[in-house]
Design a protein around this motif. Structure first.
Motif, PDB file in Angstrom:
ATOM      1  N   SER A 426       0.411  -0.980  -0.191  1.00  0.00           N
ATOM      2  CA  SER A 426      -0.351  -0.084   0.073  1.00  0.00           C
ATOM      3  C   SER A 426       1.207   0.837   0.391  1.00  0.00           C
ATOM      4  N   LEU A 427       0.759   2.475  -0.887  1.00  0.00           N
ATOM      5  CA  LEU A 427       1.651   3.256  -1.029  1.00  0.00           C
ATOM      6  C   LEU A 427       0.367   4.810  -0.583  1.00  0.00           C
ATOM      7  N   ASN A 428       1.731   5.718  -0.394  1.00  0.00           N
ATOM      8  CA  ASN A 428       0.836   6.958   0.123  1.00  0.00           C
ATOM      9  C   ASN A 428       1.501   8.235  -1.106  1.00  0.00           C
ATOM     10  N   LEU A 429       0.344   9.083  -1.266  1.00  0.00           N
ATOM     11  CA  LEU A 429       1.104  10.551  -1.939  1.00  0.00           C
ATOM     12  C   LEU A 429       2.584  11.020  -1.964  1.00  0.00           C
ATOM     13  N   ALA A 430       2.837  10.721  -0.983  1.00  0.00           N
ATOM     14  CA  ALA A 430       4.272  11.627  -0.640  1.00  0.00           C
ATOM     15  C   ALA A 430       5.432  10.757  -1.622  1.00  0.00           C
ATOM     16  N   THR A 431       4.514   9.117  -1.953  1.00  0.00           N
ATOM     17  CA  THR A 431       5.684   8.787  -2.855  1.00  0.00           C
ATOM     18  C   THR A 431       6.481   9.310  -4.287  1.00  0.00           C
ATOM     19  N   THR A 432       8.005   9.062  -3.734  1.00  0.00           N
ATOM     20  CA  THR A 432       8.210  10.133  -5.890  1.00  0.00           C
ATOM     21  C   THR A 432       8.766   8.918  -6.409  1.00  0.00           C
ATOM     22  N   ASP A 433       9.161   9.847  -7.214  1.00  0.00           N
ATOM     23  CA  ASP A 433       9.798   8.759  -8.487  1.00  0.00           C
ATOM     24  C   ASP A 433      11.004   8.103  -7.803  1.00  0.00           C
ATOM     25  N   GLU A 434      12.200   9.065  -7.294  1.00  0.00           N
ATOM     26  CA  GLU A 434      13.227   8.711  -6.513  1.00  0.00           C
ATOM     27  C   GLU A 434      12.664   7.575  -5.554  1.00  0.00           C
ATOM     28  N   ASP A 435      11.363   7.417  -4.637  1.00  0.00           N
ATOM     29  CA  ASP A 435      11.621   6.509  -3.685  1.00  0.00           C
ATOM     30  C   ASP A 435      11.068   5.135  -4.715  1.00  0.00           C
ATOM     31  N   ILE A 436      10.496   5.358  -5.850  1.00  0.00           N
ATOM     32  CA  ILE A 436       9.962   3.702  -6.654  1.00  0.00           C
ATOM     33  C   ILE A 436      11.249   2.850  -7.428  1.00  0.00           C
ATOM     34  N   GLU A 437      12.674   4.297  -7.809  1.00  0.00           N
ATOM     35  CA  GLU A 437      13.887   3.607  -7.809  1.00  0.00           C
ATOM     36  C   GLU A 437      14.284   2.486  -7.248  1.00  0.00           C
ATOM     37  N   HIS A 438      13.968   3.314  -5.924  1.00  0.00           N
ATOM     38  CA  HIS A 438      14.677   2.743  -4.448  1.00  0.00           C
ATOM     39  C   HIS A 438      13.670   1.321  -4.616  1.00  0.00           C
ATOM     40  N   PHE A 439      12.501   1.079  -4.448  1.00  0.00           N
ATOM     41  CA  PHE A 439      11.442   0.146  -4.090  1.00  0.00           C
ATOM     42  C   PHE A 439      12.102  -0.853  -4.844  1.00  0.00           C
TER      43      PHE A 439
END
Length: 450
Positions: A426-439
């Protein structure tokens, strides 16, 4: 230490060195005063729960200083982000005026009006303190409105910790019976035997099975309880023929359709019912509508909702209340959250979720793994098999499959992603493109052979 890790020169993220001695010590201490060491069984994981120190945006930091991208968000209840300044400010304003009263408050009306304006089926709404309470109250309202005792629910679907709603939550091949007519299997030890007679079970996406079960229950059926994308069933797609069969047959026999949107309300501006064009009689809500605070709600058509209305000053058919129901702190946080969740916000959440799901599929293909990911919007679930998932039995994991998914979750944790053991994401709105890359980097390093 995990956190915003970057690949080493071998292209892998570093797993070695993860430790949480302060969390381990706290868990040892907790077991001396709390059964099993936690009031929330979902937090228990090997070798011990992780104890949080603080969080901000999409990231949480534990008491040992380890940082994790939060891909659980308190079981889908955090949607704007952790410690959001706007929500914190709204709460602070209300806190300065007092936290709870035995008097009514106007912010309850504000949140009620906002939610009723968003969803066509929400003619009236009533607040409580959790999704479990909302389901309990909705089933009582259905019984009070119809004068009937029985309910039907989907095999494997979770609706909170209430005996009737838990029926067949943990069914397995040894006791679940024929898929065309699943058995009612009690979940908790000590469940009254009457539950087996009062709760019927259907398989998700089995249109014909649903028709037969509803018609057989007939004038004893108060409601069908349905989650339109149930996590523990595997987050399969809702087949139009199935929901049409449930809706048509409940109307035919005079029963209600109770839609559990405690989780799926985060999928769109009007929840899953708007996306899938479902017309429920009652809807249960929770999680995101409280802005990070304990909340539940029952919303629906005027007729069944009026079972909560006092008659000539006497008690209602279905009395309801709670010391902290509709408290101004939760209502303020919920109003701030839901006001900000406009169509653009949901478009961003859809983008974030699809980036993760499509990225995972590419990783599985590249690694030659027969895995899959299901879900929609900001929700996803990983499966260590490629069986086509239509229902609970399709997604039911063998002990080996469970072990593989658990190990994946633990490796994600070591690589700086908090990913609960049953693979709910479950993801929240504060997730950035950089965070997606980290994931996705963490996932690549955490897969078998990664």
């Amino acid at each position: 230490m995990p956190g915003r890790s970057r690949p080493d020169r071998g292209g892998q993220m570093r797993e070695q060195g993860w430790s949480a001695p302060q969390s381990a010590a706290l868990y040892e201490r907790a077991q001396r005063s709390i059964p099993d060491g936690s009031s929330r069984s979902m937090l228990l994981r090997r070798p011990h729960p992780i104890y949080v120190d603080h969080a901000a945006g999409a990231w949480v930091t534990d008491v040992d200083g380890n940082r994790y991208l939060d891909c659980n968000n308190n079981f889908a209840s955090i949607i704007i982000g952790h410690a959001d300044p706007g929500i914190s400010a709204a709460v602070a304003v209300r806190m300065a005026r007092g936290s709870a009263f035995s008097l009514a408050n106007d912010v309850e009306i504000d949140l009620a009006e906002l939610l009723c304006e968003r969803v066509e089926s929400f003619e009236l709404i009533r607040f409580c303190n959790s999704g479990t309470e909302a389901v309990m109250a909705a089933l009582k309202a259905a019984r009070g409105f119809t004068g009937r005792p029985n309910v039907i629910k989907v095999e494997g679907s979770y609706h909170g910790t209430y005996d009737h709603a838990e029926a067949s939550l943990g069914a397995d091949p040894s006791n679940w019976g024929d898929v065309a007519a699943p058995r009612t299997v009690p979940y908790a030890f000590g469940t009254p035997t009457s539950v087996a007679h009062e709760v019927g079970i259907i398989a998700y996406n089995d249109a014909e099975g649903a028709r037969v079960a509803i018609e057989q229950a007939g004038d004893q059926l108060a409601a069908v309880l349905l989650d339109p994308m149930p996590n523990r069933v595997g987050m399969p797609d809702l087949e139009p023929e199935f929901i049409a069969a449930v809706r048509e047959t409940t109307r035919k026999v005079g029963a209600l359709l109770v839609l559990d949107e405690v989780i799926t309300f985060r999928l769109g501006h009007g929840g899953m019912q708007t996306l899938a064009e479902i017309d429920p009689d009652l809807t249960t809500l929770g999680k995101i509508i409280g802005g990070g605070f304990p909340v539940g709600a029952i919303a629906g058509r005027t007729g069944p909702m009026e079972t909560f209305v006092r008659i000539d000053g006497d008690r209602a058919k279905v009395p309801s209340g709670g010391t902290f129901s509709a408290n101004p702190i939760t209502m303020a946080a919920g109003h701030e959250t839901m006001t900000r969740l406009d169509h653009d916000a949901f478009a961003r959440l859809d983008y974030i979720g699809e980036a993760v799901r499509s990225g995972l599929r590419e990783l599985f293909d590249r690694a030659g793994l027969e895995w899959q990911v299901t879900g929609r919007g900001s929700l996803f679930r990983v499966h260590s098999h490629q069986r086509h998932i239509r229902n609970y039995r399709d997604s039911y994991q063998s002990s080996d499959e469970k072990a593989v998914v658990e190990q994946f979750g633990l490796r994600m944790q070591a690589n700086g992603v908090y990913f609960i053991g049953d693979s709910l994401g479950s993801l929240n709105l504060a997730t950035t493109d950089e965070d997606i890359e980290h994931f996705l980097m963490a996932a690549a390093a955490s897969l078998p052979g990664g």
